[in-house]
Structures are given as structure tokens and as C-alpha cells.
Design a protein around this motif. Structure first.
Motif, mmCIF file in Angstrom:
data_model
loop_
_atom_site.group_PDB
_atom_site.id
_atom_site.type_symbol
_atom_site.label_atom_id
_atom_site.label_comp_id
_atom_site.label_asym_id
_atom_site.label_seq_id
_atom_site.Cartn_x
_atom_site.Cartn_y
_atom_site.Cartn_z
ATOM 1 N N ILE A 100 0.860 -1.179 0.000
ATOM 2 C CA ILE A 100 0.000 0.000 0.000
ATOM 3 C C ILE A 100 0.897 1.231 0.000
ATOM 4 C CG2 ILE A 100 -1.635 1.333 1.385
ATOM 5 C CD1 ILE A 100 -2.831 -1.291 2.322
ATOM 6 N N ASN A 101 0.645 2.162 -0.902
ATOM 7 C CA ASN A 101 1.485 3.351 -0.969
ATOM 8 C C ASN A 101 0.680 4.648 -0.898
ATOM 9 O OD1 ASN A 101 0.349 3.394 -3.511
ATOM 10 N ND2 ASN A 101 2.273 3.182 -4.624
ATOM 11 N N GLU A 102 -0.539 4.572 -0.395
ATOM 12 C CA GLU A 102 -1.383 5.756 -0.246
ATOM 13 C C GLU A 102 -1.810 5.899 1.203
ATOM 14 O OE1 GLU A 102 -4.727 5.264 -2.778
ATOM 15 O OE2 GLU A 102 -3.532 5.248 -4.603
ATOM 16 N N GLY A 103 -1.700 7.106 1.715
ATOM 17 C CA GLY A 103 -2.142 7.402 3.063
ATOM 18 C C GLY A 103 -3.657 7.566 3.128
ATOM 19 N N VAL A 104 -4.160 7.727 4.323
ATOM 20 C CA VAL A 104 -5.605 7.829 4.546
ATOM 21 C C VAL A 104 -6.195 9.043 3.835
ATOM 22 C CG1 VAL A 104 -7.388 8.128 6.312
ATOM 23 C CG2 VAL A 104 -5.465 6.615 6.741
ATOM 24 N N PHE A 105 -5.544 10.198 3.946
ATOM 25 C CA PHE A 105 -6.050 11.406 3.298
ATOM 26 C C PHE A 105 -6.048 11.248 1.783
ATOM 27 C CE2 PHE A 105 -5.399 15.629 1.425
ATOM 28 C CZ PHE A 105 -6.542 16.257 1.877
ATOM 29 N N ASP A 106 -4.976 10.717 1.243
ATOM 30 C CA ASP A 106 -4.845 10.494 -0.197
ATOM 31 C C ASP A 106 -5.936 9.551 -0.698
ATOM 32 O OD1 ASP A 106 -3.851 10.478 -2.779
ATOM 33 O OD2 ASP A 106 -2.026 9.374 -2.294
ATOM 34 N N ARG A 107 -6.158 8.479 0.019
ATOM 35 C CA ARG A 107 -7.183 7.508 -0.373
ATOM 36 C C ARG A 107 -8.576 8.128 -0.335
ATOM 37 N NH1 ARG A 107 -6.011 1.795 2.449
ATOM 38 N NH2 ARG A 107 -7.576 1.160 0.940
ATOM 39 N N GLY A 108 -8.866 8.868 0.727
ATOM 40 C CA GLY A 108 -10.177 9.517 0.846
ATOM 41 C C GLY A 108 -10.419 10.522 -0.256
ATOM 42 N N LEU A 109 -9.390 11.282 -0.587
ATOM 43 C CA LEU A 109 -9.496 12.261 -1.657
ATOM 44 C C LEU A 109 -9.745 11.594 -3.005
ATOM 45 C CD1 LEU A 109 -9.246 15.337 -2.002
ATOM 46 C CD2 LEU A 109 -6.849 14.970 -2.547
ATOM 47 N N ARG A 110 -9.068 10.497 -3.257
ATOM 48 C CA ARG A 110 -9.247 9.764 -4.517
ATOM 49 C C ARG A 110 -10.654 9.175 -4.630
ATOM 50 N NH1 ARG A 110 -4.450 7.681 -7.159
ATOM 51 N NH2 ARG A 110 -2.624 8.663 -6.268
ATOM 52 N N VAL A 111 -11.126 8.563 -3.566
ATOM 53 C CA VAL A 111 -12.461 7.963 -3.581
ATOM 54 C C VAL A 111 -13.517 9.047 -3.786
ATOM 55 C CG1 VAL A 111 -14.190 6.774 -2.169
ATOM 56 C CG2 VAL A 111 -11.840 5.918 -2.234
ATOM 57 N N THR A 112 -13.372 10.157 -3.084
ATOM 58 C CA THR A 112 -14.318 11.258 -3.223
ATOM 59 C C THR A 112 -14.324 11.810 -4.648
ATOM 60 O OG1 THR A 112 -14.012 11.850 -0.903
ATOM 61 C CG2 THR A 112 -14.970 13.527 -2.333
ATOM 62 N N GLY A 158 -13.371 8.477 -13.643
ATOM 63 C CA GLY A 158 -13.391 8.492 -12.187
ATOM 64 C C GLY A 158 -13.272 7.111 -11.571
ATOM 65 N N LEU A 159 -13.448 6.080 -12.376
ATOM 66 C CA LEU A 159 -13.250 4.719 -11.871
ATOM 67 C C LEU A 159 -11.800 4.494 -11.454
ATOM 68 C CD1 LEU A 159 -15.403 2.657 -14.387
ATOM 69 C CD2 LEU A 159 -15.805 2.940 -11.943
ATOM 70 N N ILE A 160 -10.874 5.154 -12.132
ATOM 71 C CA ILE A 160 -9.456 4.958 -11.822
ATOM 72 C C ILE A 160 -9.119 5.446 -10.415
ATOM 73 C CG2 ILE A 160 -7.093 5.555 -12.488
ATOM 74 C CD1 ILE A 160 -8.201 5.628 -15.422
ATOM 75 N N PRO A 161 -9.415 6.711 -10.064
ATOM 76 C CA PRO A 161 -9.115 7.114 -8.689
ATOM 77 C C PRO A 161 -9.966 6.377 -7.656
ATOM 78 C CG PRO A 161 -10.216 8.896 -9.852
ATOM 79 C CD PRO A 161 -9.893 7.835 -10.852
ATOM 80 N N LEU A 162 -11.176 5.997 -8.034
ATOM 81 C CA LEU A 162 -12.024 5.248 -7.107
ATOM 82 C C LEU A 162 -11.387 3.905 -6.751
ATOM 83 C CD1 LEU A 162 -14.749 5.077 -5.588
ATOM 84 C CD2 LEU A 162 -15.675 4.013 -7.635
ATOM 85 N N VAL A 163 -10.932 3.179 -7.752
ATOM 86 C CA VAL A 163 -10.323 1.866 -7.516
ATOM 87 C C VAL A 163 -8.982 2.003 -6.797
ATOM 88 C CG1 VAL A 163 -9.330 -0.152 -8.654
ATOM 89 C CG2 VAL A 163 -11.533 0.721 -9.393
ATOM 90 N N GLY A 222 -7.988 4.366 -4.873
ATOM 91 C CA GLY A 222 -8.240 4.786 -3.499
ATOM 92 C C GLY A 222 -8.789 3.664 -2.639
ATOM 93 N N ALA A 223 -9.648 2.841 -3.202
ATOM 94 C CA ALA A 223 -10.222 1.719 -2.448
ATOM 95 C C ALA A 223 -9.164 0.659 -2.143
ATOM 96 C CB ALA A 223 -11.373 1.106 -3.226
ATOM 97 N N VAL A 224 -8.278 0.426 -3.090
ATOM 98 C CA VAL A 224 -7.241 -0.604 -2.922
ATOM 99 C C VAL A 224 -6.068 -0.077 -2.113
ATOM 100 C CG1 VAL A 224 -5.610 -2.051 -4.198
ATOM 101 C CG2 VAL A 224 -7.930 -1.783 -5.031
ATOM 102 N N GLY A 225 -5.758 1.209 -2.265
ATOM 103 C CA GLY A 225 -4.634 1.804 -1.543
ATOM 104 C C GLY A 225 -3.325 1.705 -2.287
ATOM 105 N N LEU A 226 -3.383 1.366 -3.545
ATOM 106 C CA LEU A 226 -2.175 1.189 -4.340
ATOM 107 C C LEU A 226 -2.283 1.988 -5.632
ATOM 108 C CD1 LEU A 226 0.502 -0.355 -4.882
ATOM 109 C CD2 LEU A 226 -0.886 -2.045 -6.051
ATOM 110 N N CYS A 227 -1.331 2.868 -5.843
ATOM 111 C CA CYS A 227 -1.281 3.654 -7.072
ATOM 112 C C CYS A 227 -0.063 3.195 -7.880
ATOM 113 C CB CYS A 227 -1.173 5.135 -6.758
ATOM 114 S SG CYS A 227 -1.029 6.160 -8.231
#
Length: 64
Positions: free
Chosen positions: A3-15, A36-41, A43-48
Motif C-alpha cells: 500500500i502506498n497511499e495514506g488515509v487522506f490520499d485515499r479519501g481524496l481519490r475515492v471522493t 473516475g473509476l481509476i481514482p475510485l479503484v 483509493g479503495a485498494v490503496g495502491l497507485c
């Protein structure tokens, strides 16, 4: 894969992903809003994958 995304980053992507998809469904921005499916996925997975290529890690837990 780590996982390479923090909580804030993940929340922002999902939103952002949900907003883009919602605007696309409502017909406001057209079909390209389904990108928008790309940042949603990611963010949900936590891996960019781009973060992995660039060596970026916004997740504060267990760095290294």
C-alpha cells in the motif's frame, strides 16, 4: 504489492472518483466522467501504480 497511499490520499481519490462518476451519470459532464473509476479503484485498494513507478509513498505506516 505494498500500500502506498495514506488515509487522506485515499479519501481524496475515492471522493473525486465518486464525484466524477456521479456527474457522468447525471449527464453533466458526459461519458468521460467514467475515468473516475481509476481514482475510485486506486483509493479503495490503496495502491497507485504511478506512485510505485515514481517511488512515492504517502502511507505513514511501515515506510522502508
Amino acid at each position: 504489492m505494498k500500500i502506498n497511499e495514506g488515509v487522506f490520499d485515499r479519501g481524496l481519490r475515492v471522493t473525486a472518483g465518486l464525484i466524477l462518476i456521479g456527474l457522468s451519470i447525471s449527464g453533466t459532464i458526459g461519458l468521460w466522467g467514467y475515468v473516475g473509476l481509476i481514482p475510485l479503484v486506486t483509493g479503495a485498494v490503496g495502491l497507485c501504480p504511478i506512485y510505485s513507478l515514481l517511488g512515492i509513498n504517502t502511507c505513514p505506516a511501515r515506510q522502508g
